[in-house]
Design an enzyme around this catalytic site. Structure first.
Site, PDB file in Angstrom:
ATOM      1  N   ARG A  44       0.890  -1.028  -0.006  1.00  0.00           N
ATOM      2  CA  ARG A  44       0.026  -0.118  -0.007  1.00  0.00           C
ATOM      3  C   ARG A  44       0.785   1.365  -0.009  1.00  0.00           C
ATOM      4  NH1 ARG A  44      -5.328  -0.747   1.852  1.00  0.00           N
ATOM      5  NH2 ARG A  44      -5.596  -2.992   2.220  1.00  0.00           N
ATOM      6  N   PHE A  88      -5.140  -2.645  -2.382  1.00  0.00           N
ATOM      7  CA  PHE A  88      -5.525  -3.730  -2.825  1.00  0.00           C
ATOM      8  C   PHE A  88      -6.975  -4.034  -3.232  1.00  0.00           C
ATOM      9  CE2 PHE A  88      -2.138  -5.648  -0.084  1.00  0.00           C
ATOM     10  CZ  PHE A  88      -1.272  -5.329  -0.873  1.00  0.00           C
ATOM     11  N   LYS A 175       8.737 -28.387   5.111  1.00  0.00           N
ATOM     12  CA  LYS A 175      10.190 -28.712   5.987  1.00  0.00           C
ATOM     13  C   LYS A 175      10.656 -30.092   5.103  1.00  0.00           C
ATOM     14  CE  LYS A 175       7.875 -26.736  10.035  1.00  0.00           C
ATOM     15  NZ  LYS A 175       8.666 -25.930  10.764  1.00  0.00           N
ATOM     16  N   GLU A 209       5.010 -26.316  20.848  1.00  0.00           N
ATOM     17  CA  GLU A 209       5.865 -24.685  20.766  1.00  0.00           C
ATOM     18  C   GLU A 209       5.934 -24.198  22.090  1.00  0.00           C
ATOM     19  OE1 GLU A 209       3.909 -22.677  17.124  1.00  0.00           O
ATOM     20  OE2 GLU A 209       2.064 -23.577  18.152  1.00  0.00           O
ATOM     21  N   HIS A 233      -1.619 -28.376   9.656  1.00  0.00           N
ATOM     22  CA  HIS A 233      -0.377 -28.981  10.086  1.00  0.00           C
ATOM     23  C   HIS A 233      -0.211 -30.348  10.586  1.00  0.00           C
ATOM     24  CE1 HIS A 233       0.957 -25.015   9.224  1.00  0.00           C
ATOM     25  NE2 HIS A 233       0.868 -24.497  10.327  1.00  0.00           N
ATOM     26  N   LYS A 334       0.713 -24.185  22.553  1.00  0.00           N
ATOM     27  CA  LYS A 334       1.627 -22.982  22.678  1.00  0.00           C
ATOM     28  C   LYS A 334       2.249 -22.904  24.235  1.00  0.00           C
ATOM     29  CE  LYS A 334       0.018 -20.749  19.040  1.00  0.00           C
ATOM     30  NZ  LYS A 334       0.681 -21.472  17.773  1.00  0.00           N
TER      31      LYS A 334
HETATM   32  C1  BG6 Z   1       1.663 -21.520  11.927  1.00  0.00           C
HETATM   33  C2  BG6 Z   1       0.928 -20.996  13.063  1.00  0.00           C
HETATM   34  O1  BG6 Z   1       0.985 -21.785  10.813  1.00  0.00           O
HETATM   35  O2  BG6 Z   1       2.688 -22.210  12.448  1.00  0.00           O
HETATM   36  C3  BG6 Z   1       1.577 -20.519  14.380  1.00  0.00           C
HETATM   37  O3  BG6 Z   1      -0.334 -19.958  12.618  1.00  0.00           O
HETATM   38  C4  BG6 Z   1       2.578 -21.448  14.427  1.00  0.00           C
HETATM   39  O4  BG6 Z   1       0.550 -20.199  15.535  1.00  0.00           O
HETATM   40  C5  BG6 Z   1       3.352 -21.875  13.478  1.00  0.00           C
HETATM   41  O5  BG6 Z   1       3.372 -20.782  15.750  1.00  0.00           O
HETATM   42  C6  BG6 Z   1       4.275 -23.073  13.927  1.00  0.00           C
HETATM   43  O6  BG6 Z   1       5.200 -23.160  12.729  1.00  0.00           O
HETATM   44  P1  BG6 Z   1       6.795 -23.859  12.935  1.00  0.00           P
HETATM   45  O7  BG6 Z   1       7.341 -23.838  11.603  1.00  0.00           O
HETATM   46  O8  BG6 Z   1       7.532 -22.755  13.775  1.00  0.00           O
HETATM   47  O9  BG6 Z   1       6.658 -25.096  13.566  1.00  0.00           O
END
Ligand code: BG6
Length: 482
Positions: A44, A88, A175, A209, A233, A334
């Site tokens: 933008r 956009f 990955k 995480e 994931h 988390k």
């Molecule tokens: C993202 C999520 O898709 O993946 C995040 O939105 C998360 O919340 C992240 O922390 C984790 O990815 P990685 O590659 O660090 O395991």
């Protein structure tokens, strides 16, 4: 190969500076980008290309530390760039992009924008006559927040792009170690022949995480860990573990097998949800030696009674011939005790123990996706000893993926995904049906949680989630690996 132009919408955003441009830089530096690839950065701000590049260099420097481009590398990389300022949602602004595009080249549009802009960008690209040549589109998750919203996004996309030109990113598929899962399973006869209900007791998939929600309260509180991590994931990891061998590595072949797994996932309904799902939310605690706030004390929190889960553990079943009776325990959260992504294949005990004592120790395959990427297999062997004729011990075969790699640096997922999108290879991108079936399963689970009042259980930041998550697996006589 036809020459390609890459057009990045949202070029001044966080993802672009943290992931996209560093990935492109690494590819360029390794000589892997086509020499004539041009990059249009669209954002933008009404600024010059030089001003955009100066800002980008600074932000890349902050994010990449010692891996940031030096002067010579930067000169070579920045030559590829054009900056196009556009709002956009203003169709008139697309004229500048149209003037830059070249119908003789492939246009690869990358939407690194909030999903709410996907539809409007597609519509304006079309009205602004930017879709006249050979075009592909790359999108970031989330593709919707439910089956109906993902269906809506996909239907809009389908109006302007053929499915073979749509590249939906799940960065876990980029990955290295996740791709290695396919090789491990389908490149090793002895592993593949022991990969079913007759040999496997259960499977665990853990994505822990240590980070919290990192200032993303307004996004995260609307989605929670199930939509943010499981729908995409963990579902992809589960599919790669459970799917049948595809006929080839063609995208459709792989996608067909993955879709069959998602469709075979047993629905978790109101009758079964309490037994199969644990939701958690972190309270204040410790992370890497630092005191950290609880979820409801995070910056930006506007709903201090929020019931959004930051942790979820699920006992799932794949109802097909191969996996009958084998539970898949999924867990992600988390502010966990460690950052770890791993898949555990726990084998059954031997049918008959000829060694006596407690020697019937089942094998276990540990696939470490991050960190310390590699594979461990626990095996039983004889302890070398004259005194004890048959004293057994557990040994670990350890395969470190970093040995024999091209370089010490593990390539970021986005490097692989950019290369594949540029080369027109969709095999590591997610198909429409996979996404929608996955949402169907998650929607059912969420509805069941709401019906049954499966509320979040608190857990301390820096732990492995609520005690109920331990009970979920321990009541079956099993335990989490970490
Ligand atoms: C993202 C999520 O898709 O993946 C995040 O939105 C998360 O919340 C992240 O922390 C984790 O990815 P990685 O590659 O660090 O395991």
């Amino acid at each position: 190969m036809e020459p390609v132009d890459l057009i990045i919408f949202g070029a001044s955003g966080d993802l672009s500076a943290r992931k996209l441009f560093p990935a492109l830089f690494h590819l360029d530096d390794a000589g892997l980008l086509p020499k004539d690839l041009r990059i249009a950065a669209v954002a933008r701000d009404d600024i010059s290309c030089d001003a955009f590049l100066a800002g980008l260099r600074e932000r890349m420097g902050n994010n990449m530390g010692s891996a940031a481009p030096n002067e010579q590398q930067w000169q070579a990389f920045s030559k590829r760039f054009t900056y196009i300022s556009a709002c956009f949602d203003q169709v008139g602004d697309y004229a500048r992009l149209k003037a830059w595009l070249d119908d003789e080249r492939v246009s690869l549009f990358y939407l690194a924008t909030p999903p709410s802009l996907f539809a409007v960008i597609c519509e304006h690209l079309n009205t602004g006559q930017c879709l006249t040549g050979d075009c592909r589109i790359v999108l970031e998750k989330p593709i919707g927040e439910s089956l109906s919203s993902s269906h809506q996004v996909n239907t809009t996309l389908a109006r302007y792009f053929d499915e073979s030109s749509i590249y939906r990113i799940d960065h876990y598929l980029g990955k290295e170690t996740v791709q290695n899962l396919l090789v491990l399973r389908f490149g090793n006869r002895f592993i593949n022949s022991q990969w079913d209900h007759s040999c496997v007791d259960h499977v665990q998939i853990t994505v822990g995480e240590t980070v919290g929600i990192e200032g993303r309260w307004s996004y995260y509180d609307n989605v929670g860990q199930l939509r943010d991590m499981v729908q995409n994931h963990l579902m992809q990891l589960l599919c790669l573990v459970a799917m049948e061998p595809p006929n080839s590595l063609e995208a459709d072949s792989i996608r067909d097998e993955k879709v069959k797994i998602v469709k075979a996932l047993r629905r978790i309904d109101t009758a079964s949800v309490a037994e199969h799902v644990v939701r958690g939310q972190y309270s204040r605690g410790w992370s890497n030696g630092n005191a950290v706030p609880g979820y409801l004390e995070e910056e930006g929190c506007v709903q201090t009674n929020s019931d959004t889960e930051t942790f979820v553990a699920i006992k799932a079943h794949v109802d097909n011939w191969r996996w009958a009776g084998v539970p898949f325990y999924l867990r992600t959260g988390k502010r966990m005790a460690e950052k770890v992504t791993e898949i555990i294949i726990q084998y059954k005990e031997l049918p008959h123990n000829i060694f006596g004592g407690g020697a019937n120790i089942p094998n276990r395959l540990i696939i470490r996706l991050q960190p310390n990427e590699g594979i461990e297999m626990t095996m039983v062997s004889k302890r070398q000893s004259l005194k004890d004729k048959l004293s057994l011990q557990t040994h670990t075969l350890n395969l470190d993926f970093r040995e024999g790699a091209d370089s010490d640096r593990i390539p970021d997922a986005y490097e692989r995904l950019f290369l594949d999108a540029i080369n027109g290879d969709q095999s590591l991108f997610v198909g429409r049906e996979e996404i929608e079936e996955s949402w169907r399963w998650c929607d059912g689970l969420l509805a069941a949680c709401a019906d049954q009042g499966v509320t979040v259980k608190p857990y301390h930041a820096g732990s492995w989630g609520p005690a109920k998550a331990e009970i979920l697996i321990e009541k079956d006589g099993r335990s989490w690996h970490v």
